[in-house]
Design a protein around this motif. Sequence first.
Motif, PDB file in Angstrom:
ATOM      1  N   LEU A  56     -25.839  12.198  46.367  1.00 18.70           N
ATOM      2  CA  LEU A  56     -27.088  12.743  46.871  1.00 18.70           C
ATOM      3  C   LEU A  56     -28.067  11.640  47.240  1.00 18.70           C
ATOM      4  CD1 LEU A  56     -28.709  15.388  47.322  1.00 18.70           C
ATOM      5  CD2 LEU A  56     -29.553  15.121  44.985  1.00 18.70           C
ATOM      6  N   GLU A  57     -28.614  11.727  48.436  1.00 17.48           N
ATOM      7  CA  GLU A  57     -29.682  10.840  48.870  1.00 17.48           C
ATOM      8  C   GLU A  57     -30.962  11.659  48.929  1.00 17.48           C
ATOM      9  OE1 GLU A  57     -28.672   9.009  52.577  1.00 17.48           O
ATOM     10  OE2 GLU A  57     -26.877   8.068  51.748  1.00 17.48           O
ATOM     11  N   VAL A  58     -31.978  11.211  48.240  1.00 15.46           N
ATOM     12  CA  VAL A  58     -33.254  11.924  48.201  1.00 15.46           C
ATOM     13  C   VAL A  58     -34.234  11.236  49.143  1.00 15.46           C
ATOM     14  CG1 VAL A  58     -35.172  12.662  46.751  1.00 15.46           C
ATOM     15  CG2 VAL A  58     -32.851  12.680  45.830  1.00 15.46           C
ATOM     16  N   ASP A  59     -34.808  12.001  50.048  1.00 12.39           N
ATOM     17  CA  ASP A  59     -35.782  11.513  51.019  1.00 12.39           C
ATOM     18  C   ASP A  59     -37.070  12.286  50.795  1.00 12.39           C
ATOM     19  OD1 ASP A  59     -37.114  10.464  53.223  1.00 12.39           O
ATOM     20  OD2 ASP A  59     -36.126  11.819  54.638  1.00 12.39           O
ATOM     21  N   ILE A  60     -38.047  11.623  50.200  1.00  8.81           N
ATOM     22  CA  ILE A  60     -39.315  12.282  49.895  1.00  8.81           C
ATOM     23  C   ILE A  60     -40.311  11.966  50.999  1.00  8.81           C
ATOM     24  CG2 ILE A  60     -41.216  12.466  48.252  1.00  8.81           C
ATOM     25  CD1 ILE A  60     -39.199  11.658  46.067  1.00  8.81           C
ATOM     26  N   GLN A  61     -40.773  12.998  51.666  1.00  8.69           N
ATOM     27  CA  GLN A  61     -41.759  12.871  52.733  1.00  8.69           C
ATOM     28  C   GLN A  61     -43.142  12.943  52.097  1.00  8.69           C
ATOM     29  OE1 GLN A  61     -40.663  12.503  56.064  1.00  8.69           O
ATOM     30  NE2 GLN A  61     -38.732  12.279  54.962  1.00  8.69           N
ATOM     31  N   LEU A  62     -43.873  11.848  52.176  1.00  9.40           N
ATOM     32  CA  LEU A  62     -45.186  11.787  51.547  1.00  9.40           C
ATOM     33  C   LEU A  62     -46.277  12.137  52.543  1.00  9.40           C
ATOM     34  CD1 LEU A  62     -44.643   8.536  49.496  1.00  9.40           C
ATOM     35  CD2 LEU A  62     -44.545  10.896  48.694  1.00  9.40           C
ATOM     36  N   PRO A  63     -47.375  12.680  52.051  1.00  5.08           N
ATOM     37  CA  PRO A  63     -48.469  13.066  52.948  1.00  5.08           C
ATOM     38  C   PRO A  63     -49.237  11.860  53.482  1.00  5.08           C
ATOM     39  CG  PRO A  63     -49.066  13.487  50.671  1.00  5.08           C
ATOM     40  CD  PRO A  63     -47.631  13.046  50.668  1.00  5.08           C
ATOM     41  N   GLY A  64     -49.730  11.997  54.706  1.00  2.72           N
ATOM     42  CA  GLY A  64     -50.601  10.985  55.289  1.00  2.72           C
ATOM     43  C   GLY A  64     -49.984   9.604  55.322  1.00  2.72           C
ATOM     44  N   THR A  65     -50.789   8.619  55.000  1.00  4.97           N
ATOM     45  CA  THR A  65     -50.335   7.227  55.031  1.00  4.97           C
ATOM     46  C   THR A  65     -49.919   6.735  53.645  1.00  4.97           C
ATOM     47  OG1 THR A  65     -52.594   6.449  54.753  1.00  4.97           O
ATOM     48  CG2 THR A  65     -51.793   6.672  57.026  1.00  4.97           C
ATOM     49  N   ALA A  66     -49.627   7.653  52.750  1.00  6.97           N
ATOM     50  CA  ALA A  66     -49.255   7.277  51.384  1.00  6.97           C
ATOM     51  C   ALA A  66     -48.039   6.358  51.357  1.00  6.97           C
ATOM     52  CB  ALA A  66     -48.995   8.523  50.536  1.00  6.97           C
ATOM     53  N   GLN A  67     -47.045   6.599  52.227  1.00  8.99           N
ATOM     54  CA  GLN A  67     -45.851   5.756  52.253  1.00  8.99           C
ATOM     55  C   GLN A  67     -46.210   4.321  52.625  1.00  8.99           C
ATOM     56  OE1 GLN A  67     -42.717   6.657  51.228  1.00  8.99           O
ATOM     57  NE2 GLN A  67     -42.312   4.478  51.385  1.00  8.99           N
ATOM     58  N   GLU A  68     -47.118   4.165  53.585  1.00  9.63           N
ATOM     59  CA  GLU A  68     -47.562   2.827  53.965  1.00  9.63           C
ATOM     60  C   GLU A  68     -48.222   2.114  52.792  1.00  9.63           C
ATOM     61  OE1 GLU A  68     -50.028   3.041  57.454  1.00  9.63           O
ATOM     62  OE2 GLU A  68     -48.586   4.357  58.461  1.00  9.63           O
ATOM     63  N   HIS A  69     -49.039   2.852  52.042  1.00 13.52           N
ATOM     64  CA  HIS A  69     -49.689   2.267  50.861  1.00 13.52           C
ATOM     65  C   HIS A  69     -48.649   1.851  49.823  1.00 13.52           C
ATOM     66  CE1 HIS A  69     -53.784   2.955  52.128  1.00 13.52           C
ATOM     67  NE2 HIS A  69     -53.520   4.231  52.354  1.00 13.52           N
ATOM     68  N   LEU A  70     -47.650   2.694  49.592  1.00 15.20           N
ATOM     69  CA  LEU A  70     -46.613   2.374  48.610  1.00 15.20           C
ATOM     70  C   LEU A  70     -45.792   1.163  49.038  1.00 15.20           C
ATOM     71  CD1 LEU A  70     -45.384   5.929  47.577  1.00 15.20           C
ATOM     72  CD2 LEU A  70     -46.794   4.346  46.246  1.00 15.20           C
ATOM     73  N   GLU A  71     -45.517   1.049  50.322  1.00 15.04           N
ATOM     74  CA  GLU A  71     -44.792  -0.126  50.816  1.00 15.04           C
ATOM     75  C   GLU A  71     -45.628  -1.384  50.632  1.00 15.04           C
ATOM     76  OE1 GLU A  71     -43.830   0.995  54.820  1.00 15.04           O
ATOM     77  OE2 GLU A  71     -42.322   2.453  54.151  1.00 15.04           O
ATOM     78  N   ARG A  72     -46.930  -1.275  50.861  1.00 12.61           N
ATOM     79  CA  ARG A  72     -47.835  -2.418  50.668  1.00 12.61           C
ATOM     80  C   ARG A  72     -47.886  -2.797  49.183  1.00 12.61           C
ATOM     81  NH1 ARG A  72     -49.654  -7.032  52.112  1.00 12.61           N
ATOM     82  NH2 ARG A  72     -51.857  -7.380  51.833  1.00 12.61           N
ATOM     83  N   VAL A  73     -47.899  -1.807  48.309  1.00  8.64           N
ATOM     84  CA  VAL A  73     -47.874  -2.067  46.863  1.00  8.64           C
ATOM     85  C   VAL A  73     -46.634  -2.880  46.508  1.00  8.64           C
ATOM     86  CG1 VAL A  73     -47.521  -0.967  44.606  1.00  8.64           C
ATOM     87  CG2 VAL A  73     -49.262  -0.086  46.151  1.00  8.64           C
ATOM     88  N   GLU A  74     -45.476  -2.472  47.028  1.00  6.39           N
ATOM     89  CA  GLU A  74     -44.230  -3.183  46.736  1.00  6.39           C
ATOM     90  C   GLU A  74     -44.281  -4.619  47.240  1.00  6.39           C
ATOM     91  OE1 GLU A  74     -40.798  -3.940  44.962  1.00  6.39           O
ATOM     92  OE2 GLU A  74     -41.912  -2.065  44.769  1.00  6.39           O
ATOM     93  N   THR A  75     -44.818  -4.805  48.438  1.00  9.74           N
ATOM     94  CA  THR A  75     -44.959  -6.159  48.999  1.00  9.74           C
ATOM     95  C   THR A  75     -45.860  -7.013  48.120  1.00  9.74           C
ATOM     96  OG1 THR A  75     -44.627  -5.358  51.251  1.00  9.74           O
ATOM     97  CG2 THR A  75     -45.773  -7.467  51.010  1.00  9.74           C
ATOM     98  N   LEU A  76     -46.992  -6.449  47.719  1.00 14.46           N
ATOM     99  CA  LEU A  76     -47.938  -7.194  46.886  1.00 14.46           C
ATOM    100  C   LEU A  76     -47.357  -7.499  45.506  1.00 14.46           C
ATOM    101  CD1 LEU A  76     -51.235  -5.383  47.901  1.00 14.46           C
ATOM    102  CD2 LEU A  76     -50.565  -7.726  48.457  1.00 14.46           C
ATOM    103  N   ARG A  77     -46.595  -6.583  44.953  1.00 13.29           N
ATOM    104  CA  ARG A  77     -45.963  -6.830  43.650  1.00 13.29           C
ATOM    105  C   ARG A  77     -44.937  -7.953  43.751  1.00 13.29           C
ATOM    106  NH1 ARG A  77     -45.398  -0.603  41.554  1.00 13.29           N
ATOM    107  NH2 ARG A  77     -47.518  -0.452  40.725  1.00 13.29           N
ATOM    108  N   THR A  78     -44.203  -7.982  44.846  1.00 16.65           N
ATOM    109  CA  THR A  78     -43.235  -9.061  45.060  1.00 16.65           C
ATOM    110  C   THR A  78     -43.958 -10.394  45.179  1.00 16.65           C
ATOM    111  OG1 THR A  78     -41.687  -7.555  46.145  1.00 16.65           O
ATOM    112  CG2 THR A  78     -41.415  -9.911  46.597  1.00 16.65           C
TER     113      THR A  78
END
Length: 126
Positions: A56-78
């Motif tokens: 199973l592959e889970v694809d969660i569609q997030l509202p608005g620009t939340a995905q962009e924020h989460l990707e930025r969080v991951e970049t900043l954590r790295t």
Amino acid sequence: MTTYTARATRDNDRYWLVHIPELGHYTQARTVSEIETMARDLIVTLKGLEPDAVDLEVDIQLPGTAQEHLERVETLRTQEAEARRAAAAEARAAAAELKRAGLSLRDIGKLLGVSFQRASQLTSDV
């Protein structure tokens, strides 16, 4: 083993609507942590499979620009982790140089902003 996709979107303010496109069916989940369980349950019920036989592959569609924020969080954590490693290496190098210059562990600790015990650890290879 067949791979299925579970596409989850926020249905309303209460549930996640989970679509399994390969089956053309939907289920609901109350929380993100329930999405995979509910999708897997739907698949095994409709297909008569064992739960561990479903990929199973889970694809969660997030509202608005939340995905962009989460990707930025991951970049900043790295970047943060890389900066911490670099800072630790610099602290070890400074401690070693200060020890070779004859400074006490207490002075080294004070200059580096760490305890003298940590200064001792940083200079243990010198």
